[in-house]
Write a protein that holds these residues in place. Structure first.
Motif, short mmCIF file in Angstrom:
data_model
loop_
_atom_site.label_atom_id
_atom_site.label_comp_id
_atom_site.label_asym_id
_atom_site.label_seq_id
_atom_site.Cartn_x
_atom_site.Cartn_y
_atom_site.Cartn_z
N UNK A 1 35.42 84.80 22.60
CA UNK A 1 34.37 85.55 21.89
C UNK A 1 34.65 87.05 22.00
N UNK A 2 34.91 87.49 23.21
CA UNK A 2 35.18 88.92 23.42
C UNK A 2 36.41 89.37 22.64
N UNK A 3 37.47 88.57 22.68
CA UNK A 3 38.69 88.93 21.95
C UNK A 3 38.44 88.98 20.45
N UNK A 4 37.66 88.04 19.93
CA UNK A 4 37.35 88.01 18.49
C UNK A 4 36.54 89.23 18.09
N UNK A 5 35.72 89.73 19.01
CA UNK A 5 34.93 90.93 18.74
C UNK A 5 35.76 92.21 18.87
N UNK A 6 36.98 92.06 19.35
CA UNK A 6 37.86 93.22 19.47
C UNK A 6 37.79 93.89 20.83
N UNK A 7 37.19 93.23 21.80
CA UNK A 7 37.07 93.82 23.13
C UNK A 7 38.26 93.47 24.00
N UNK A 8 38.33 94.16 25.13
CA UNK A 8 39.35 93.85 26.12
C UNK A 8 38.74 94.03 27.51
#
Length: 160
Positions: A94-101
């Motif tokens: 989910x975080x990766x899909x949102x562009x987070x790291x």
């Protein structure tokens, strides 16, 4: 001589075809029907990805609820460890899909017990899902990324 001239012209044409501006121009030169089809496919793909994001959120909440209800021992069972690992993978996706790291900053407060940690995970997962349901496929929520990072930190603290 003519052969050499034609060969040189073909090589130059091939070289210029590899530049991004030329590819963009080639896309602009596509017939209207093909442009519309490509646009529809892109929209369908975005909708599919957003639905998958929501599905992951629902599954993560279900796992978090199962974990918070089932914990009453000092040590995690094998099944609970697997659920925790699955939850971590879902939240990471989910975080990766949102562009987070990964968040370098440690904003998570220490917890007193495993039960408290799992309750915090459940609450944060519920907040995360709520945010995901409110956003469209065009939006990225910094708050959702922050909550995801907090959940991941707690999960990592729980794992041996």
């Amino acid at each position: 001589m003519l052969v050499l001239l034609f060969a040189t012209q073909n090589v130059i044409a091939q070289i210029t075809d590899n530049f991004p501006e030329d590819r963009r121009r080639q896309r602009e030169d596509l017939p209207l029907g093909i442009k519309e089809t490509l646009q529809k496919r892109r929209i369908e793909q975005e909708k599919k990805e957003h639905k998958e994001l929501l599905d992951r959120g629902h599954e993560a909440l279900k796992l978090a609820e199962e974990l918070s209800v089932g914990i009453n021992r000092s040590k995690l069972s094998e099944e609970e460890k697997k659920k925790l690992e699955r939850l971590e993978k879902l939240i990471r996706k989910i975080r990766d899909r949102l562009g987070g790291d990964d968040d370098e900053e440690d904003t998570q407060k220490p917890f007193k017990s495993k039960e408290e940690a799992l309750e915090i995970i459940k609450e944060n997962t519920n907040k995360l899902l709520s945010i995901l349901e409110k956003t469209s496929r065009f939006e990225v929520s910094a708050q959702a990324i922050e909550i995801s990072n907090n959940i991941l930190k707690i999960i990592q603290a729980l794992q041996p």
